[in-house]
Design an enzyme around this catalytic site. Structure first.
Site, PDB file in Angstrom:
ATOM      1  N   VAL A  85       5.023   4.325  -4.191  1.00  0.00           N
ATOM      2  CA  VAL A  85       4.889   3.524  -5.414  1.00  0.00           C
ATOM      3  C   VAL A  85       3.765   4.090  -6.294  1.00  0.00           C
ATOM      4  O   VAL A  85       3.929   4.258  -7.504  1.00  0.00           O
ATOM      5  CB  VAL A  85       4.651   2.040  -5.059  1.00  0.00           C
ATOM      6  CG1 VAL A  85       4.200   1.248  -6.279  1.00  0.00           C
ATOM      7  CG2 VAL A  85       5.921   1.423  -4.471  1.00  0.00           C
TER       8      VAL A  85
ATOM      9  N   GLN B  17       0.836  -1.215   0.000  1.00  0.00           N
ATOM     10  CA  GLN B  17       0.000   0.000   0.000  1.00  0.00           C
ATOM     11  C   GLN B  17       0.868   1.261   0.000  1.00  0.00           C
ATOM     12  O   GLN B  17       0.472   2.306   0.521  1.00  0.00           O
ATOM     13  CB  GLN B  17      -0.952  -0.005   1.201  1.00  0.00           C
ATOM     14  CG  GLN B  17      -2.102  -0.990   1.063  1.00  0.00           C
ATOM     15  CD  GLN B  17      -3.061  -0.635  -0.079  1.00  0.00           C
ATOM     16  OE1 GLN B  17      -3.059   0.476  -0.599  1.00  0.00           O
ATOM     17  NE2 GLN B  17      -3.878  -1.591  -0.477  1.00  0.00           N
ATOM     18  N   SER B  18       2.032   1.195  -0.609  1.00  0.00           N
ATOM     19  CA  SER B  18       2.954   2.332  -0.623  1.00  0.00           C
ATOM     20  C   SER B  18       2.380   3.533  -1.381  1.00  0.00           C
ATOM     21  O   SER B  18       1.979   3.415  -2.544  1.00  0.00           O
ATOM     22  CB  SER B  18       4.263   1.904  -1.286  1.00  0.00           C
ATOM     23  OG  SER B  18       5.044   3.031  -1.607  1.00  0.00           O
ATOM     24  N   ASN B  19       2.395   4.677  -0.718  1.00  0.00           N
ATOM     25  CA  ASN B  19       2.002   5.919  -1.391  1.00  0.00           C
ATOM     26  C   ASN B  19       3.072   6.346  -2.391  1.00  0.00           C
ATOM     27  O   ASN B  19       2.775   6.964  -3.407  1.00  0.00           O
ATOM     28  CB  ASN B  19       1.817   7.031  -0.364  1.00  0.00           C
ATOM     29  CG  ASN B  19       0.736   6.691   0.637  1.00  0.00           C
ATOM     30  OD1 ASN B  19      -0.382   6.382   0.254  1.00  0.00           O
ATOM     31  ND2 ASN B  19       1.073   6.734   1.919  1.00  0.00           N
TER      32      ASN B  19
END
Ligand SMILES: *Cc1c(COP(=O)(O)O)cnc(C)c1O
Length: 323
Positions: free
Chosen positions: A76, A72-74
């Site tokens: 990325v 859930q990386s912002n």
């Protein structure tokens, strides 16, 4: 001043406004810097760093950008969108909960939220089972090799985009805030891989404003990495910051169960800000930082005039366990 390659991605200056109801409740003069509204790919602090990171990738004629992160990386998500603009293919190795993999529970869903946006953006996302950070970095290196073997010019970006250029972007962001309002006594900001806190601390060096980082990773030694990042910034610019460990104000009290896992206090803080001011925070970073702000205020540990730096991350709200 530094002359890094740069492309325009965000709408700046981002808004700054007062939080009148919470100011009254807390007895503060409380403001919010809206980097959740950077105006690019659902906003967030990574847009500022990416103007330089993608600028560099374009300058190096990259055909593929490779990174890694949590599922859930912002970072990325925003990097995938930046690559779309630059016409560069984008690939990332991700794990649902790389840090807490041993006792992983209570993390965000490995679907929806940022992952949904990554799919819409056409990113090559390799979703791997939980393992250590080292194995995540190895997987990213292998992914880069895979593209290199197919003859592509690959540009690798470290996790979170915490490069000297990323810190420089936040040095400039600090200057942006200085041009928007009278000085604050304190800025409260979520802190993780470090370029946000390092850049802001650099911008406020020698002023009366304290930059208070609230940790989102249970890593007491992070400030040593901030010092190293600041030293690299000194090498690449004529800022001569010479930042030391003591220049970084870093609070580890609000991490909760671990990196990437929502905390009870953070969830309550999200509800408080939404229900008083109609502003949404995220469960992994800004919610925990705002929990810190509320708790420090309740204990009389904040000065009068405070700015909360909203770093974004709101798409992760849609991957949260339902309450
Ligand atoms: C990445 C991120 C942070 C932390 O920024 P760093 O520069 O990595 O310390 C804070 N908030 C949000 C929403 C983020 O996505």
């Amino acid at each position: 001043m530094a002359d890094f390659p740069k492309i325009d991605l965000i709408l700046s200056p981002t808004p700054l406004h007062r939080l009148p109801r919470l100011s009254d409740q807390l007895g503060l003069d409380l403001w919010i810097k809206r980097d959740d509204l950077t105006g690019f790919a659902f906003g967030g602090n990574k847009g500022r760093k990416l103007e330089y990171l993608i600028g560099e990738a374009v300058a190096q004629r990259a055909e593929v950008v490779v990174t890694c992160g949590s599922a859930q990386s912002n970072f990325v998500r925003q990097l995938a969108a930046a690559c779309s603009i630059a016409g560069i293919r984008f690939a990332a190795a991700v794990m649902p909960l790389p840090y807490e993999f041993e006792e992983a529970s209570g993390g965000l869903a490995a679907e929806g939220g940022n992952l949904l946006l990554d799919q819409i953006l056409g990113a090559d996302i390799r979703l791997l089972p939980n393992d250590t950070w080292e194995s995540l970095y190895d997987s990213a290196a292998k992914l880069a090799d895979e593209y290199r073997k197919s003859g592509k010019n690959v540009y690798e970006i470290p996790i979170g985009g915490s490069t000297p250029q990323g810190a420089y972007a936040f040095y400039q962001a600090g200057k942006e805030l200085q041009s928007q309002a009278d000085p604050f006594d304190m800025i409260v900001v979520a802190s993780s891989s470090g370029s946000t806190q390092t850049g802001l601390t650099a911008a406020y060096k020698g002023t009366a404003t304290v930059v208070q980082g609230i940790a989102c990773d249970p890593e007491p030694d992070m400030p040593d990495e901030f010092v190293a990042l600041a030293a690299k910034l000194d090498e690449l610019t004529d800022l001569n910051l010479n930042l030391k460990r003591d220049d970084f104000v870093f609070n580890l009290d609000y991490v909760g169960p671990g990196y990437g896992v929502p905390s009870e206090g953070g969830m309550a803080a999200i509800r408080t800000l939404a229900q008083t001011e109609g502003v949404f925070l995220d469960p992994i970073y800004s919610g925990k930082a705002f929990h810190g702000l509320l708790d420090l205020a309740a204990n009389g540990k904040l000065p009068k005039r405070v700015c909360f730096w909203h770093t974004g991350g709101t798409p992760a709200l849609f991957a949260m366990p339902t309450q």
